[in-house]
Write an enzyme that holds these catalytic residues in place. Structure first.
Site, PDB file in Angstrom:
ATOM      1  N   ALA A  61       8.790   2.167   0.004  1.00  9.27           N
ATOM      2  CA  ALA A  61       9.361   1.487   1.165  1.00  9.27           C
ATOM      3  C   ALA A  61       8.713   0.109   1.259  1.00  9.27           C
ATOM      4  O   ALA A  61       7.662  -0.125   0.660  1.00  9.27           O
ATOM      5  CB  ALA A  61       9.060   2.298   2.410  1.00  9.27           C
ATOM      6  N   GLY A 100       8.703   5.834  -1.462  1.00 13.35           N
ATOM      7  CA  GLY A 100      10.131   5.866  -1.159  1.00 13.35           C
ATOM      8  C   GLY A 100      10.992   5.694  -2.397  1.00 13.35           C
ATOM      9  O   GLY A 100      12.135   6.166  -2.426  1.00 13.35           O
ATOM     10  N   GLU A 103      11.250   9.008  -3.837  1.00 16.68           N
ATOM     11  CA  GLU A 103      12.069   9.827  -2.922  1.00 16.68           C
ATOM     12  C   GLU A 103      13.559   9.526  -3.115  1.00 16.68           C
ATOM     13  O   GLU A 103      14.398  10.428  -3.035  1.00 16.68           O
ATOM     14  CB  GLU A 103      11.630   9.576  -1.479  1.00 16.68           C
ATOM     15  N   GLU A 123       1.654   7.562  -0.679  1.00 16.64           N
ATOM     16  CA  GLU A 123       1.618   7.206   0.739  1.00 16.64           C
ATOM     17  C   GLU A 123       0.286   7.520   1.403  1.00 16.64           C
ATOM     18  O   GLU A 123      -0.157   6.829   2.315  1.00 16.64           O
ATOM     19  CB  GLU A 123       2.751   7.924   1.494  1.00 16.64           C
TER      20      GLU A 123
HETATM   21  C1  3H9 Z   1       6.518   4.525   1.442  1.00 18.11           C
HETATM   22  O1  3H9 Z   1       7.189   4.427   0.445  1.00 18.11           O
HETATM   23  C2  3H9 Z   1       6.932   5.326   2.640  1.00 18.11           C
HETATM   24  C3  3H9 Z   1       8.096   6.251   2.366  1.00 18.11           C
HETATM   25  O2  3H9 Z   1       7.626   7.497   1.895  1.00 18.11           O
HETATM   26  C4  3H9 Z   1       8.825   6.579   3.651  1.00 18.11           C
HETATM   27  C5  3H9 Z   1       9.572   5.483   4.297  1.00 18.11           C
HETATM   28  C6  3H9 Z   1      10.384   5.937   5.492  1.00 18.11           C
HETATM   29  N1  3H9 Z   1       5.911  -3.106   0.096  1.00 18.11           N
HETATM   30  O3  3H9 Z   1      -0.003  -4.733  -6.397  1.00 18.11           O
HETATM   31  P1  3H9 Z   1       0.614  -5.968  -6.916  1.00 18.11           P
HETATM   32  C7  3H9 Z   1       3.771  -6.520  -3.096  1.00 18.11           C
HETATM   33  S1  3H9 Z   1       5.053   3.701   1.584  1.00 18.11           S
HETATM   34  C8  3H9 Z   1       5.814  -4.434   0.206  1.00 18.11           C
HETATM   35  O4  3H9 Z   1      -0.191  -7.202  -6.964  1.00 18.11           O
HETATM   36  P2  3H9 Z   1       0.837  -4.731  -9.506  1.00 18.11           P
HETATM   37  C9  3H9 Z   1       2.297  -6.884  -3.091  1.00 18.11           C
HETATM   38  O5  3H9 Z   1       1.834  -7.118  -1.804  1.00 18.11           O
HETATM   39  C10 3H9 Z   1       4.900   2.792   0.079  1.00 18.11           C
HETATM   40  N2  3H9 Z   1       5.198  -5.210  -0.713  1.00 18.11           N
HETATM   41  O6  3H9 Z   1       1.274  -5.749  -8.370  1.00 18.11           O
HETATM   42  C11 3H9 Z   1       2.317  -8.128  -3.957  1.00 18.11           C
HETATM   43  O7  3H9 Z   1       2.799  -9.188  -3.149  1.00 18.11           O
HETATM   44  P3  3H9 Z   1       2.399 -10.710  -3.425  1.00 18.11           P
HETATM   45  C12 3H9 Z   1       4.539   3.627  -1.064  1.00 18.11           C
HETATM   46  C13 3H9 Z   1       4.668  -4.611  -1.772  1.00 18.11           C
HETATM   47  O8  3H9 Z   1       1.762  -4.958 -10.622  1.00 18.11           O
HETATM   48  C14 3H9 Z   1       3.375  -7.798  -5.011  1.00 18.11           C
HETATM   49  O9  3H9 Z   1       4.197  -6.782  -4.425  1.00 18.11           O
HETATM   50  N3  3H9 Z   1       4.318   2.803  -2.235  1.00 18.11           N
HETATM   51  C15 3H9 Z   1       4.725  -3.226  -1.940  1.00 18.11           C
HETATM   52  O10 3H9 Z   1      -0.618  -4.798  -9.736  1.00 18.11           O
HETATM   53  C16 3H9 Z   1       2.815  -7.291  -6.306  1.00 18.11           C
HETATM   54  O11 3H9 Z   1       1.919  -6.205  -6.043  1.00 18.11           O
HETATM   55  C17 3H9 Z   1       3.108   2.314  -2.515  1.00 18.11           C
HETATM   56  O12 3H9 Z   1       2.134   2.587  -1.843  1.00 18.11           O
HETATM   57  C18 3H9 Z   1       5.394  -2.459  -0.945  1.00 18.11           C
HETATM   58  N4  3H9 Z   1       5.511  -1.124  -1.052  1.00 18.11           N
HETATM   59  O13 3H9 Z   1       1.101  -3.282  -8.907  1.00 18.11           O
HETATM   60  C19 3H9 Z   1       3.022   1.425  -3.730  1.00 18.11           C
HETATM   61  N5  3H9 Z   1       4.099  -2.897  -3.090  1.00 18.11           N
HETATM   62  O14 3H9 Z   1       2.965 -11.036  -4.770  1.00 18.11           O
HETATM   63  C20 3H9 Z   1       2.224   0.199  -3.409  1.00 18.11           C
HETATM   64  C21 3H9 Z   1       3.675  -4.055  -3.626  1.00 18.11           C
HETATM   65  O15 3H9 Z   1       3.000 -11.424  -2.291  1.00 18.11           O
HETATM   66  N6  3H9 Z   1       2.231  -0.754  -4.480  1.00 18.11           N
HETATM   67  N7  3H9 Z   1       4.013  -5.089  -2.828  1.00 18.11           N
HETATM   68  O16 3H9 Z   1       0.894 -10.680  -3.419  1.00 18.11           O
HETATM   69  C22 3H9 Z   1       1.459  -0.615  -5.579  1.00 18.11           C
HETATM   70  O17 3H9 Z   1       0.779   0.371  -5.788  1.00 18.11           O
HETATM   71  C23 3H9 Z   1       1.439  -1.752  -6.549  1.00 18.11           C
HETATM   72  O18 3H9 Z   1       1.854  -2.898  -5.864  1.00 18.11           O
HETATM   73  C24 3H9 Z   1       2.353  -1.563  -7.786  1.00 18.11           C
HETATM   74  C25 3H9 Z   1       2.399  -2.888  -8.606  1.00 18.11           C
HETATM   75  C26 3H9 Z   1       1.771  -0.446  -8.667  1.00 18.11           C
HETATM   76  C27 3H9 Z   1       3.750  -1.219  -7.388  1.00 18.11           C
END
Ligand code: 3H9
Length: 651
Positions: A61, A100, A103, A123
């Site tokens: 999400a 998400g 999901e 999450e």
């Molecule tokens: C969820 O899904 C809830 C649902 O179950 C229910 C909903 C109802 N949102 O980490 P990076 C941005 S909760 C917004 O440097 P990498 C990050 O801030 C979510 N922004 O890259 C950065 O921005 P900027 C569950 C996000 O290649 C840019 O993307 N998911 C999100 O080292 C690059 O990120 C997670 O917890 C986001 N969800 O790693 C996954 N994710 O360029 C969280 C990233 O402005 N994300 N950004 O600095 C990660 O683990 C890592 O970002 C990922 C990429 C592995 C995806």
């Protein structure tokens, strides 16, 4: 268009394009609903491939939306709608299908992944639980226990493991679009599988599940989200799907507004934005790193660089020291190999890329050299003079000092602007934190090279100005002093440690000192005694312990008495503390856990404010990142500065 639809014969391709990580923001959710309506209405379409442009399938999400009121269509409803499609949807997974994103894939009839794809429900690390049906559908697909493990750890699994678990239906080499297209043509005439929410959870061992839940809750140490994950998995096993989905939604909403989740989201973004304000500079290409000093720290730094694919030359003062340094490096690499984090090939490659020498000349071609020798200005100067005589003109010279003045160290070389501090934390190949210490007048290219090394080593690299202890050790010294005052005033070490553990630290400050060894800081205090302000309150209890040879765990005695691994309160230490208070005329007054933690936080926050005012840290969140990643501050509390802002106080 964030979501586009193209058809190719009987197969429609629904493509999400929402850089950088295809987060399921409002435009994506709305686009998916439109795409669903379009593909349902198009009679020529018999199967739908859902895929993403760019580097990854949907990574979750959009976390930035969580602070705002939700806007329909909500993700749980989108997933439900996909699950109700009359045509098979095939999620084509590449990159990281997380939260998400996974999901959404669980709402599809099938999941196809490329071998490099990773899938997870992380999450919990954001203080949440999967809130778009993940807690209900995943147990129904792969079983209650594996689903609990995935959701409670938050750790993603690779494609091969996902296939074993039954999480994906196929793992296909090559381009994800082509692979999913071929898969779609294969299943087009097959009956659609029963949607996950219409299935039962496969049989499981209820006793084993219960035991796992007890262990997860014990490990959560005050954090709410792992407990909520356990509750949701139990719901999934006991309720029908629609009831369990409603219960999951309620839990998700409760967690989303929980201060713990706000804190974890704060740290998530703070870590990602750290260092973005660094001055522009061009990083030197990094291939060959020099390390001076083969002690624990030098060896750890060498291993971190080797694991990142760099060549490393370690210089020590004599052949025995080189051999000892090499042994340390090999031991750590062997450990990584045994733990499975390093392959046999990788292990061999690291050994090949490592060399040791007694000759500084071996560093002539190094791009960056890190000094990790004894904390003494004269010793450091000698090392930097020697380095200056041999390294190439553009090479960056770094010191791993934890508190000495980097600017003063730099004076030993002809071009001080090439000197920076790289303060690693032990064990250096594991700890994520790196303080990039920038002296006044540092060359922006040298700074950029230090930052690039941090990135290459996959560290969280926090810039810091020069002061005694930089960001982290300066704050730790301040609150350690406050803790020493408290034990003179009436608390005992065990009270302080208990208060810190109760707050969420993995251990208290006195236990930590015993673990690190009391002798090193004793030696430092003795060196500093000549310059100490006599008017400053000074607690000499640690000195008295050291005078008795109580150096901590390694001597079996320190602030505590050690019987094997367990620490026990030592009545002799209690007597010594009480005698010290009496000698100073202090009437001891016991302190409650809240008072103890209140004082510690006050001191951390005051020192943090001073660090900001002096420009040592660029941003309050950098201080939080340091305390959380290097000093055991509970992540789910967001850091001391976040707590200040949550209390409405000015930073
Ligand atoms: C969820 O899904 C809830 C649902 O179950 C229910 C909903 C109802 N949102 O980490 P990076 C941005 S909760 C917004 O440097 P990498 C990050 O801030 C979510 N922004 O890259 C950065 O921005 P900027 C569950 C996000 O290649 C840019 O993307 N998911 C999100 O080292 C690059 O990120 C997670 O917890 C986001 N969800 O790693 C996954 N994710 O360029 C969280 C990233 O402005 N994300 N950004 O600095 C990660 O683990 C890592 O970002 C990922 C990429 C592995 C995806």
């Amino acid at each position: 268009m964030t979501v586009s639809v193209h058809t190719d014969g009987p197969v429609a391709f629904v493509e999400i394009d929402n850089p950088p990580v295809n987060a399921a923001s409002h435009a994506v959710r709305a686009g998916l609903m439109d795409a669903l309506a379009q593909t349902e209405a198009d009679t020529a379409v018999q199967a739908v491939v859902l895929l993403c442009a760019g580097r990854t399938f949907v990574a979750g999400a959009d976390v930035r939306e969580f602070g705002k009121p939700p806007v329909a269509p909500l993700l749980p409803d989108v997933v439900l709608a996909l699950e109700g499609a009359t045509k098979p949807w095939i999620a084509a997974l590449h990159g990281t299908a997380l939260g998400g994103g996974l999901e959404i894939a669980l709402g599809c009839a099938y999941r196809v992944a490329v071998p490099t794809a990773r899938m997870g429900l992380p999450e919990v690390a954001l203080g949440l639980l999967p809130g778009a049906g993940g807690t209900v559908r995943l147990p129904r697909l792969i079983g209650a226990m594996p689903a609990l493990d995935m959701m409670a750890s938050g750790k993603p699994v690779g494609a091969a493991r996902a296939f074993e678990l039954g999480l994906v239906d196929a793992v296909r080499e090559g381009d994800v679009r082509t692979a999913a297209h071929a898969f779609a043509l294969e299943i087009i005439d097959v009956d659609m599988p029963v949607p996950l929410s219409a299935r039962d959870v496969p049989e499981f061992d209820a006793g084993a599940l219960h035991q796992r839940i007890v262990a997860i809750e014990a490990k959560a140490r005050g954090q709410n989200s792992p407990k909520a994950v356990c509750e949701a998995v139990l719901n999934a096993t006991r309720m029908d799907a629609s009831e369990a989905l409603a219960a999951e939604r309620a839990l998700f909403l409760r967690l989303k507004d929980d201060p713990q989740s706000r804190a974890l989201r704060h740290i998530f973004f703070a870590e990602r934005s750290v260092g973005k304000s660094l001055p522009d500079g061009s990083a030197l290409p990094l291939e060959h790193i020099g390390v001076v000093g083969g002690g624990t720290m030098g060896a750890g730094i060498a291993v971190a660089a080797l694991l990142a694919g760099l060549r490393v030359t370690m210089v020590e003062r004599d052949a025995d020291a080189v051999a000892a340094g090499r042994t340390r490096v090999v031991e750590v690499l062997d450990g990584s190999f045994k733990r499975g984090v390093l392959s046999e090939d990788g292990h061999a490659h690291c050994l090949e890329a490592f060399s040791g020498s007694v000759d500084y000349g071996a560093l002539a071609e190094a791009d960056l050299v890190i000094e990790a020798v004894f904390e003494d200005m004269d010793v450091k100067h000698a090392v930097f003079e020697a380095l200056d005589a041999v390294v190439k003109p553009e090479a960056v010279l770094a010191t791993n000092t934890s508190y000495l003045d980097v600017g003063q160290i730099a004076q030993a070389v002809a071009r001080p602007a090439r000197v920076i501090g790289l303060h690693f934390f032990s064990p250096a190949h594991i700890m994520k934190l790196l303080e990039l210490v920038i002296p006044v007048g540092a060359d922006p290219d040298a700074v950029a090279t230090g930052a690039a090394l941090g990135k290459r080593l996959r560290k969280i690299t926090v810039p810091s100005g020069v002061c005694d202890g930089f960001i982290g050790n300066r704050i730790m010294s301040a609150y350690r002093r406050a803790c020493e005052y408290m034990i003179e005033d009436g608390a005992l070490p065990a009270d302080v440690d208990q208060a810190m553990r109760g707050f969420g630290f993995p251990m208290g400050i006195f236990e930590m000192q015993d673990l690190a060894g009391l002798d090193i800081s004793w030696a430092m205090r003795k060196r500093q005694s000549a310059t100490r302000d006599p008017a400053e309150r000074y607690v000499d209890i640690a000195d008295q312990l050291c005078e008795q040879g109580r150096f901590g765990r390694k001597t079996g005695l320190g602030w505590y008495l050690y019987d094997g691994k367990s620490a026990q309160v030592d009545p002799e230490v209690t007597a010594l503390i009480e005698a010290t208070s009496a000698r100073k005329g202090i009437t001891r007054t016991p302190l409650s856990e809240d008072e103890i933690m209140g004082r510690i936080l006050d001191v951390m926050q005051a020192e943090g404010r001073a660090i900001l005012a002096e420009g040592i840290a660029a941003r309050a969140e950098d201080i939080d990142v340091v305390m959380v990643n290097g000093y055991g501050f509970p992540r789910w509390r967001g850091g001391p500065m976040f707590m200040t802002s949550e209390q409405g106080a000015e930073i």
